[in-house]
Design a protein around this motif. Structure first.
Motif, PDB file in Angstrom:
ATOM      1  N   TRP A 164       0.869  -1.185   0.000  1.00 31.38           N
ATOM      2  CA  TRP A 164       0.000   0.000   0.000  1.00 31.38           C
ATOM      3  C   TRP A 164       0.898   1.225   0.000  1.00 31.38           C
ATOM      4  CZ3 TRP A 164      -4.652  -2.003  -0.742  1.00 31.38           C
ATOM      5  CH2 TRP A 164      -5.711  -1.118  -0.928  1.00 31.38           C
ATOM      6  N   TRP A 166       1.847   3.017   2.157  1.00 27.66           N
ATOM      7  CA  TRP A 166       2.568   3.128   3.427  1.00 27.66           C
ATOM      8  C   TRP A 166       3.090   1.772   3.860  1.00 27.66           C
ATOM      9  CZ3 TRP A 166      -0.574  -0.335   5.431  1.00 27.66           C
ATOM     10  CH2 TRP A 166      -1.926  -0.300   5.054  1.00 27.66           C
ATOM     11  N   TRP A 393      -9.994   0.541   8.815  1.00 28.27           N
ATOM     12  CA  TRP A 393     -10.022   0.801   7.378  1.00 28.27           C
ATOM     13  C   TRP A 393     -10.116  -0.488   6.563  1.00 28.27           C
ATOM     14  CZ3 TRP A 393      -5.471  -0.535   4.597  1.00 28.27           C
ATOM     15  CH2 TRP A 393      -5.406  -0.072   3.273  1.00 28.27           C
ATOM     16  N   CYS A 422     -10.199   0.231  -2.391  1.00 30.13           N
ATOM     17  CA  CYS A 422      -9.546   0.810  -3.570  1.00 30.13           C
ATOM     18  C   CYS A 422      -9.412  -0.198  -4.703  1.00 30.13           C
ATOM     19  CB  CYS A 422      -8.161   1.359  -3.209  1.00 30.13           C
ATOM     20  SG  CYS A 422      -8.178   2.605  -1.931  1.00 30.13           S
ATOM     21  N   ASN A 459     -13.757   0.729   1.399  1.00 26.69           N
ATOM     22  CA  ASN A 459     -12.995   1.971   1.354  1.00 26.69           C
ATOM     23  C   ASN A 459     -12.800   2.430  -0.081  1.00 26.69           C
ATOM     24  OD1 ASN A 459     -11.009   4.036   2.451  1.00 26.69           O
ATOM     25  ND2 ASN A 459      -9.746   2.958   0.971  1.00 26.69           N
ATOM     26  N   TRP A 522      -8.378  14.452   0.121  1.00 27.78           N
ATOM     27  CA  TRP A 522      -7.019  14.207  -0.377  1.00 27.78           C
ATOM     28  C   TRP A 522      -6.604  15.253  -1.396  1.00 27.78           C
ATOM     29  CZ3 TRP A 522      -3.723  11.877   2.367  1.00 27.78           C
ATOM     30  CH2 TRP A 522      -4.126  10.859   3.244  1.00 27.78           C
ATOM     31  N   HIS A 526      -2.437  14.757  -2.029  1.00 28.98           N
ATOM     32  CA  HIS A 526      -2.464  14.104  -3.340  1.00 28.98           C
ATOM     33  C   HIS A 526      -2.863  15.064  -4.465  1.00 28.98           C
ATOM     34  CE1 HIS A 526      -1.541  10.106  -2.078  1.00 28.98           C
ATOM     35  NE2 HIS A 526      -2.642   9.930  -1.378  1.00 28.98           N
ATOM     36  N   TRP A 634      -6.043  10.389   8.712  1.00 33.12           N
ATOM     37  CA  TRP A 634      -5.341   9.295   8.084  1.00 33.12           C
ATOM     38  C   TRP A 634      -3.896   9.414   8.495  1.00 33.12           C
ATOM     39  CZ3 TRP A 634      -6.807   4.937   6.078  1.00 33.12           C
ATOM     40  CH2 TRP A 634      -5.791   4.109   5.593  1.00 33.12           C
ATOM     41  N   TRP A 645       1.683   8.855   6.768  1.00 29.86           N
ATOM     42  CA  TRP A 645       0.783   9.840   7.369  1.00 29.86           C
ATOM     43  C   TRP A 645       0.519   9.553   8.848  1.00 29.86           C
ATOM     44  CZ3 TRP A 645       0.275   7.251   2.743  1.00 29.86           C
ATOM     45  CH2 TRP A 645       0.290   8.021   1.588  1.00 29.86           C
TER      46      TRP A 645
END
Ligand code: BMA
Length: 855
Positions: A164, A166, A393, A422, A459, A522, A526, A634, A645
């Motif tokens: 992901w 992160w 999440w 996603c 999500n 975002w 982003h 987040w 984050w």
């Protein structure tokens, strides 16, 4: 049973290796010295072959005497595509990580030694094969290997394990939870649920329904349910007798799942409530009723479950407004409650390290290897920071009993996503059936927790389709059937009183519509980039927003060599998955702070930048309380050492943004400042259930402490309210923006609820401030056996004062601070506690090791 392995796989050259259960294959291979740890430097890169390989686990266990009747092998969690064999005979297969699997072993179990073998197929490969089969079948499809439509969509396995923005991508396999041999000679308890009604006479009626199952072939003997609520308890308090009489009910006869219902009357109920909503004379933590559920047959106790229930109501309110607007707010025990919190991701890349609660109540921590309990301290830290909600999440897990029980105890409401994130998901009948079975098991397990506030379908899948991420859009919203039919049908049947929300974000033509539903902001990070763009965001409920920063030095010390310790080294960049472009990420820092040269500079400036970002965002929404009802950052935590984050890094070290939440932007009373032209306006937001009143002082002062302007206003804010309380002209700052700050203080009256709070505003970018030498003075005293008291005085303004210990990799893991990254005004003294777990012997030694940094 022989399993064909890839000929070229390094696995073919390996002998049998010792393994741990629960565990993951990567952890076993690291212990055996076959691969470098995934977390270590670039270790992730060298481990990719592990995911392409099938792995066998084998053990021999002994049965003393005659094999028991009605025996089951219960696998609490197999990750993921597995075949199970006992004594060479296939027992069955599993391909859903999220649910337990059980197999009858009647007739197969032997006296003496038994051999259990579990073969895990490469999840990556199996997912790819299913993906290819889908495409070949002429179904609605998308470009192969596109990130929202690949192997992971075809497997019910935690989605973050595929990597992901992160996290690393050890897809991995293993027994992620324990395995047990269970015998059920007569009958067993399965699961249960309860409903609470608050009566007009002040009592509460609890209707509890428990489900049981007779062993196959067992006589249809009478089964009785007994339910008792002997005590009411809260964290840190002496249990009190509840005064509730135990009650009994009889299960109907017959095979399969049967239910029995009891009704209990609780006089003077103590309500469960979210953190921060206690009355001043109440226990500090929410009340829970110890609950004993037992199953009896002809006077003999067959099975028992112990739990803690909470008496509360939670509603999701969506009040219509003008122009199609609709509120999105949680009403808890009849009170509209502002949700302050964060998003939760699994606490490790290897979920087998999560704590597991055994039937006897014992907590099994991690895979027993160097991990320790990461979950407990994180949840406690969330509550300590003023949070009252965590969103579990959808790219992660249904978390452990331990997790939800601790949330119950701490008063952390849980927003639970179903684990889809996603991506598009195949919604064939077969997949939908698997989704239904999985959701049913998960809902039956989790519905008993008072902390659980809402179920959510996924999500960002709706948003993905609406926005056509990556320029790709399938002919239809693949997976829609799951979130709009299958999952709500399950929650409606199994847990009808808990709200269900189809996706996050959701509602409106554009699911990210700010006027209704929840929203993910975002645009910052982003999209448009810098955090100043949070100002003016008009979300009704912002369930995701975040700003990246480096982990702390402690985490870096665990995964870097000395030579790696600079911001641009390959290893440091590898531990940044934000897909942002490293230059953009550093560029966000350079907008406000000096460019980082050393790794420690990166830690410092990226973290204070993140702290300002989160402060800016949360203050903006809390000023709009009444329109906006929630801000979930987040993200709370990390699953490995990484730049992300997160508010707290993988070593459990809080970042600057965490300290700022605790002391400032998540505190019950928030005094926030907005510059409007040539004046500054102060807003006071009150999350307490009592009004607050006092005085607000605003001053414009130089770094030496000279007051150029000041004003003092009486301020009072209704319970659970917000409003403008004061303003100050900035005329005296004209031309001197680099030399001054605006300071604000709220001082409550003696008889008022609420605590004093302060805030501070720069009129120029921090990097441009004409900062003088702050003349910091520091003393260290012994506070008690565990802590030193550190007193810091600033002669002149000292922004972002960061205290740390000069460290070595071994020692740095054990220092905790009550606060950090503080602004000290001219002449101000702060006192902090430093917990060093016996590392330092004397105040003199502590002082000599203490390091202080300011901008
Ligand atoms: C959202 C989340 C995560 C992601 C985060 C940061 O998309 O739901 O998927 O990690 O933003 O990009």
């Amino acid at each position: 049973m022989e399993v064909p392995l890839e000929r070229s796989s390094p696995a073919n050259r390996l002998p049998w290796l010792p393994a741990q259960v629960p565990g993951h294959v990567h952890l076993d291979l690291t212990r055996a010295g076959v691969i470098q740890a995934v977390n270590d430097r670039l270790g992730e890169r060298g481990a990719a072959w592990v995911d392409a390989t099938d792995w066998m686990y084998e053990t021999i266990f002994t049965v003393e005497g005659a094999p028991p009747e009605n025996a089951l092998l219960l696998f609490h969690g197999l990750d993921t595509v597995a075949e199970v064999a006992l004594n060479g005979e296939p027992l069955g297969a599993a391909d859903n990580m999220f649910i337990p699997h059980e197999f009858s072993v009647n007739g197969l179990l032997k006296t003496g030694e038994n051999t259990l073998r579990v073969t895990f197929r490469s999840a990556l490969r199996v997912g790819n094969e299913r993906h290819a089969a889908w495409d070949a079948s002429g179904n609605d499809t998308l470009p192969f290997d596109w990130q929202a439509w690949n192997s992971r969509s075809f497997l019910r396995k935690a989605q973050y394990m595929y990597g992901w923005d992160w996290g690393p991508e050890p897809v991995s396999c293993g027994f992620w939870q324990p395995v047990e041999l269970v015998t059920v000679p007569v009958a067993r308890l399965l699961d249960w649920r309860y409903e609470v009604i608050f009566e007009e006479d002040g009592a509460a009626t609890v209707t509890l329904e428990a489900f049981a199952e007779r062993a196959p072939g067992a006589p249809d003997s009478p089964l009785t349910l007994v339910v008792a609520l002997p005590e009411v308890v809260a964290r840190g308090e002496e249990p009190q007798p509840s005064g509730v009489e135990a009650v009994t009910a009889t299960f109907p006869s017959g095979e399969g799942r049967v239910g029995a219902t009891v009704t209990l009357r609780v006089e003077n109920p103590r309500r469960w409530r979210p953190a921060g909503h206690g009355e001043p004379d109440e226990w500090s933590y929410p009340a829970l009723y110890e609950t004993e559920i037992t199953l009896h047959c002809q006077g003999e106790e067959l099975d028992a479950k112990a739990a803690r229930i909470g008496l509360r109501t939670v509603e999701l309110i969506q009040e219509p407004g003008v122009d199609g607007a609709r509120s999105f707010q949680f009403r808890v025990n009849g009170v509209d409650t502002y949700m302050k919190g964060a998003n939760w991701i699994p606490a490790s890349s290897f979920p087998s390290t999560a704590p597991f609660v055994l039937d006897n109540g014992e907590v099994l921590i991690g895979d027993g290897w160097a991990e320790g309990d990461r979950v407990g301290p994180l949840l406690e830290a969330a509550e300590q920071a003023g949070m009252n909600m965590l969103r579990v999440w959808g790219g992660g897990l249904y978390e452990s009993e331990y997790f939800y029980s601790l949330c119950d105890e701490l008063g952390l409401l849980v927003w639970q996503d179903f684990p889809y994130a996603c991506a598009y998901y195949p919604d064939t009948d077969e997949y939908a059936e698997a989704a239904r079975r999985e959701a049913t098991a998960a809902v039956r397990r989790l519905r008993v927790h008072p902390s659980l506030a809402i179920w959510c379908g996924n999500n960002e899948n709706h948003q993905l389709y609406h926005d056509g991420w990556g320029g790709n859009r399938p002919p239809r919203y693949l997976g829609e059937h799951l979130y709009h039919e299958v999952l709500p049908q399950v929650t409606q049947r199994e847990d009808p009183n808990r709200p269900y929300w189809p996706s996050s974000p959701y509602l409106g033509d554009n699911p990210n519509d700010p006027t209704q539903g929840d929203r993910h902001d975002w645009d910052v990070w982003h999209g448009v980039g810098d955090w100043v763009h949070y100002r003016g965001d008009r979300s009704r409920f912002c369930s995701e927003f975040g700003f990246g920063s480096s982990c702390g030095m402690r985490a870096w010390n665990t995964c870097l060599d000395e030579a790696d310790k600079e911001p641009h080294s390959a290893a440091v960049r590898w531990h940044d998955k934000t897909r942002k472009g490293y230059e953009t990420y550093l560029g966000y820092i350079a907008l406000h702070y000096p460019e980082p040269v050393t790794l420690e500079d990166l830690v410092y400036t990226s973290q204070i930048n993140q702290a300002e970002a989160m402060k800016c965002a949360v203050e903006n929404w809390r000023r709009q309380k009444g329109w906006n009802w929630g801000a979930l950052i987040w993200q709370l935590n990390d699953c490995w050492p990484v730049q992300s984050w997160a508010l707290i890094d993988y070593e459990g070290e809080p970042k600057a943004a965490y300290y700022w939440a605790k002391r400032g932007y998540f505190a019950p009373e928030l005094l926030s400042l907005v510059q409007e032209g040539d004046k500054v306006v102060a807003h006071l937001t009150n999350d307490r259930l009592q009004p607050i009143q006092g005085v607000v002082n605003l001053t414009l002062e130089t770094f030496e402490g000279e007051r150029l302007a000041e004003t003092s206003h009486p301020a009072s804010i209704a319970a659970n309210g917000t409003g403008v309380v004061a303003a100050l002209d900035l005329d005296a700052a004209a031309g001197r923006e680099r030399e001054v700050i605006v300071c604000a203080d709220f001082l409550p009256d003696a008889e008022s609820a609420g605590a004093a709070t302060s805030n501070l505003l720069f009129l120029a970018e921090p990097k441009d401030l004409a900062l003088p030498d702050p003349g910091l003075q520091v003393t260290v005293e012994e506070q008690d056996e565990e802590a030193f008291l550190v007193r810091v005085t600033a002669k002149r303004f000292a922004p972002y004062v960061w205290l740390s210990l000069s460290d070595t990799a071994e020692e740095s893991g054990i220092v905790e601070w009550t606060d950090n990254f503080l602004h000290l005004r001219a002449g101000e003294t702060v006192e902090l506690l430093m917990y060093t777990s016996g590392l330092l012997q004397s105040p003199a030694e502590a002082r000599s090791r203490l390091r202080i940094r300011t901008l």
